[in-house]
Design an enzyme around this catalytic site. Sequence first.
Site, PDB file in Angstrom:
ATOM      1  N   PHE A 123      24.097  30.146 -17.525  1.00  0.00           N
ATOM      2  CA  PHE A 123      23.665  30.150 -16.149  1.00  0.00           C
ATOM      3  C   PHE A 123      25.111  30.216 -15.591  1.00  0.00           C
ATOM      4  O   PHE A 123      25.730  29.462 -15.177  1.00  0.00           O
ATOM      5  CB  PHE A 123      22.887  29.079 -15.694  1.00  0.00           C
ATOM      6  CG  PHE A 123      22.213  29.478 -14.424  1.00  0.00           C
ATOM      7  CD1 PHE A 123      21.293  30.397 -14.506  1.00  0.00           C
ATOM      8  CD2 PHE A 123      22.684  28.618 -13.452  1.00  0.00           C
ATOM      9  CE1 PHE A 123      20.747  30.797 -13.231  1.00  0.00           C
ATOM     10  CE2 PHE A 123      22.083  28.949 -11.936  1.00  0.00           C
ATOM     11  CZ  PHE A 123      21.005  29.851 -11.881  1.00  0.00           C
ATOM     12  N   GLY A 124      25.360  31.557 -14.986  1.00  0.00           N
ATOM     13  CA  GLY A 124      26.630  31.696 -14.198  1.00  0.00           C
ATOM     14  C   GLY A 124      26.381  31.981 -12.812  1.00  0.00           C
ATOM     15  O   GLY A 124      25.836  32.877 -12.237  1.00  0.00           O
ATOM     16  N   LEU A 125      26.567  30.575 -12.255  1.00  0.00           N
ATOM     17  CA  LEU A 125      26.584  30.531 -10.613  1.00  0.00           C
ATOM     18  C   LEU A 125      27.815  30.534  -9.898  1.00  0.00           C
ATOM     19  O   LEU A 125      28.410  31.180  -9.230  1.00  0.00           O
ATOM     20  CB  LEU A 125      25.724  29.383 -10.187  1.00  0.00           C
ATOM     21  CG  LEU A 125      25.610  29.103  -8.942  1.00  0.00           C
ATOM     22  CD1 LEU A 125      24.641  30.200  -7.942  1.00  0.00           C
ATOM     23  CD2 LEU A 125      24.921  27.903  -8.600  1.00  0.00           C
ATOM     24  N   GLU A 127      31.880  30.439  -9.190  1.00  0.00           N
ATOM     25  CA  GLU A 127      32.701  31.508  -9.459  1.00  0.00           C
ATOM     26  C   GLU A 127      34.406  30.960  -9.242  1.00  0.00           C
ATOM     27  O   GLU A 127      34.283  29.913  -8.855  1.00  0.00           O
ATOM     28  CB  GLU A 127      32.683  32.659  -8.399  1.00  0.00           C
ATOM     29  CG  GLU A 127      31.229  33.392  -8.413  1.00  0.00           C
ATOM     30  CD  GLU A 127      31.140  34.760  -7.705  1.00  0.00           C
ATOM     31  OE1 GLU A 127      31.831  34.893  -6.896  1.00  0.00           O
ATOM     32  OE2 GLU A 127      29.887  35.123  -8.026  1.00  0.00           O
ATOM     33  N   SER A 132      30.370  24.960  -4.785  1.00  0.00           N
ATOM     34  CA  SER A 132      29.546  24.053  -4.140  1.00  0.00           C
ATOM     35  C   SER A 132      29.017  25.256  -3.086  1.00  0.00           C
ATOM     36  O   SER A 132      27.719  25.241  -2.751  1.00  0.00           O
ATOM     37  CB  SER A 132      30.258  22.961  -3.008  1.00  0.00           C
ATOM     38  OG  SER A 132      31.110  22.044  -4.150  1.00  0.00           O
ATOM     39  N   ARG A 271      36.696  -8.323 -31.413  1.00  0.00           N
ATOM     40  CA  ARG A 271      38.026  -8.658 -31.070  1.00  0.00           C
ATOM     41  C   ARG A 271      38.370 -10.080 -30.701  1.00  0.00           C
ATOM     42  O   ARG A 271      37.561 -10.736 -29.842  1.00  0.00           O
ATOM     43  CB  ARG A 271      38.526  -7.785 -29.998  1.00  0.00           C
ATOM     44  CG  ARG A 271      39.956  -8.145 -29.451  1.00  0.00           C
ATOM     45  CD  ARG A 271      40.564  -7.237 -30.325  1.00  0.00           C
ATOM     46  NE  ARG A 271      42.464  -7.328 -29.715  1.00  0.00           N
ATOM     47  CZ  ARG A 271      43.040  -6.780 -30.598  1.00  0.00           C
ATOM     48  NH1 ARG A 271      43.025  -6.254 -31.730  1.00  0.00           N
ATOM     49  NH2 ARG A 271      44.344  -6.989 -30.086  1.00  0.00           N
ATOM     50  N   ILE A 340      37.888  -3.423 -21.589  1.00  0.00           N
ATOM     51  CA  ILE A 340      37.395  -4.482 -22.500  1.00  0.00           C
ATOM     52  C   ILE A 340      38.028  -4.124 -23.961  1.00  0.00           C
ATOM     53  O   ILE A 340      38.396  -5.145 -24.863  1.00  0.00           O
ATOM     54  CB  ILE A 340      35.798  -4.338 -22.735  1.00  0.00           C
ATOM     55  CG1 ILE A 340      35.379  -4.986 -21.453  1.00  0.00           C
ATOM     56  CG2 ILE A 340      35.572  -5.029 -24.070  1.00  0.00           C
ATOM     57  CD1 ILE A 340      33.747  -4.904 -21.063  1.00  0.00           C
ATOM     58  N   GLU A 366      27.014  20.448 -11.643  1.00  0.00           N
ATOM     59  CA  GLU A 366      25.712  20.599 -11.266  1.00  0.00           C
ATOM     60  C   GLU A 366      25.470  19.966  -9.879  1.00  0.00           C
ATOM     61  O   GLU A 366      24.699  19.164  -9.536  1.00  0.00           O
ATOM     62  CB  GLU A 366      24.513  20.019 -12.163  1.00  0.00           C
ATOM     63  CG  GLU A 366      24.582  21.106 -13.344  1.00  0.00           C
ATOM     64  CD  GLU A 366      23.298  20.981 -14.270  1.00  0.00           C
ATOM     65  OE1 GLU A 366      22.008  20.647 -13.760  1.00  0.00           O
ATOM     66  OE2 GLU A 366      23.404  21.256 -15.453  1.00  0.00           O
ATOM     67  N   THR A 368      28.470  18.345  -6.802  1.00  0.00           N
ATOM     68  CA  THR A 368      29.439  17.204  -6.738  1.00  0.00           C
ATOM     69  C   THR A 368      28.755  16.277  -6.008  1.00  0.00           C
ATOM     70  O   THR A 368      27.826  16.122  -5.469  1.00  0.00           O
ATOM     71  CB  THR A 368      30.732  17.632  -5.987  1.00  0.00           C
ATOM     72  OG1 THR A 368      30.330  17.916  -4.634  1.00  0.00           O
ATOM     73  CG2 THR A 368      31.715  18.694  -6.467  1.00  0.00           C
TER      74      THR A 368
END
Length: 382
Positions: A123-125, A127, A132, A271, A340, A366, A368
């Site tokens: 899906f190309g939204l 550019e 945003s 550990r 950790i 999808e 920010t």
Amino acid sequence: MDFRLTEEQEALRESVRDFAREVVAPVIAEHYEKHTFPYDVIRQMGKMGLFGLPFPEEYGGMGGDYFALCLALEELARVDSSVAITLEAAISLGAMPIYRFGTEEQKARWLPKLVSGEALAGFGLTEPGTGSDAGGTQTRAVLDGDEWVINGSKAFITNSGTDITALVTVTAVTGTRPDGSKELSTIIVPSSTPGFTVAPGYSKVGWTASDTHELTFDDCRVPADNLLGERGRGFAQFLRILDEGRIAIAALAVGLAQGCVDESLKYARERHAFGQPIGNYQAIQFKIADMEMRAHTARLAYYDAAARMLAGEPFKRQAAMAKLHASTIAVDNAREATQIHGGYGFMNEYPVARFWRDSKILEIGEGTSEVQRMIIARDLGL
Ligand SMILES: Cc1cc2nc3c(=O)[nH]c(=O)nc-3n(C[C@H](O)[C@H](O)[C@H](O)COP(=O)(O)OP(=O)(O)OC[C@H]3O[C@@H](n4cnc5c(N)ncnc54)[C@H](O)[C@@H]3O)c2cc1C
């Protein structure tokens, strides 16, 4: 209010969990290191029916719902996010726009291949110059007789350049509205179309076993019938797609956060430092307790958003909150899990190193975190 899973949902969760542990875990580190796409894993996911989870049986789907997809994404991301984002984008960004907005002919032509996992769609939204602010779209499509002629480029498009990518759906400016604003529409561009070029894959920080490319369209011609839904509805279409997609990304983020708990628990028992397992120290116990709490609350947030969506209720704000919260806690958990693991946490051979590298994009893709806050504030009437 009951957030317990049904027997069927539990069974799905367990089968995806087993698949992630038995099939994905043994091979993914090598794909991640070499930046190769795990075709064999994806083929097996197709056989399991994962690409068809939320689609009706008439298109070859499993007849499940979007929540089933979320459960599967959570379990995959608990082990690996490249595979999870491939599934998320294939369904939510690839097949779903065709299912939601396509004509019967478009659905019959594309969905069976996409739903079986035999083929992928992108899906190309976004550019190169705008993400945003989708209103800043520069890609144009002009109707010339019975063809659209597309010119422009798209950036960071997932699943757009694999050997099995069948098409990319692109948003393009198709005119000007009476008020002077851009008319945006969505058009299906099959992969083999002349004038459609896929650049080599990006060199990414994380999700390195997933497929992401810049795309260019140079007098790229497709039939007028490839318009997805109505002309001028592009903006409304991708807003709907992204609202749903945010729930799926939240599920993926919860999976990563839970994977951090899994790995940290294991490591804390193995550990030793100062004569005993590090898990005996309260400082480590508290970190893990907080990580578990964060994963749990973020899970409830996406369960709630999904439940509202499936009930046909407004869910925009809840989806944005679930995505914002889950991505934030995924980054927190990845940071703590790495801590950790000490020095080993900084070594790529440990899954937590992958989790750390994969977590940051969750606050970006999808929408920010700033965009999620904008959506929430707007929904509150600001
Ligand atoms: C690995 C990967 C896969 C992706 N897959 C896809 C895909 O399949 N399809 C697709 O279309 N896109 C995809 N994207 C693009 C992704 O959705 C965009 O990167 C994201 O939406 C942000 O857009 P941008 O990168 O242009 O950042 P910009 O919009 O330029 O934002 C830059 C910064 O400014 C902030 N900002 C912008 N506007 C405001 C404002 N009004 N107020 C406050 N802060 C603001 C942003 O939050 C961000 O911090 C992918 C990206 C990556 C990295």
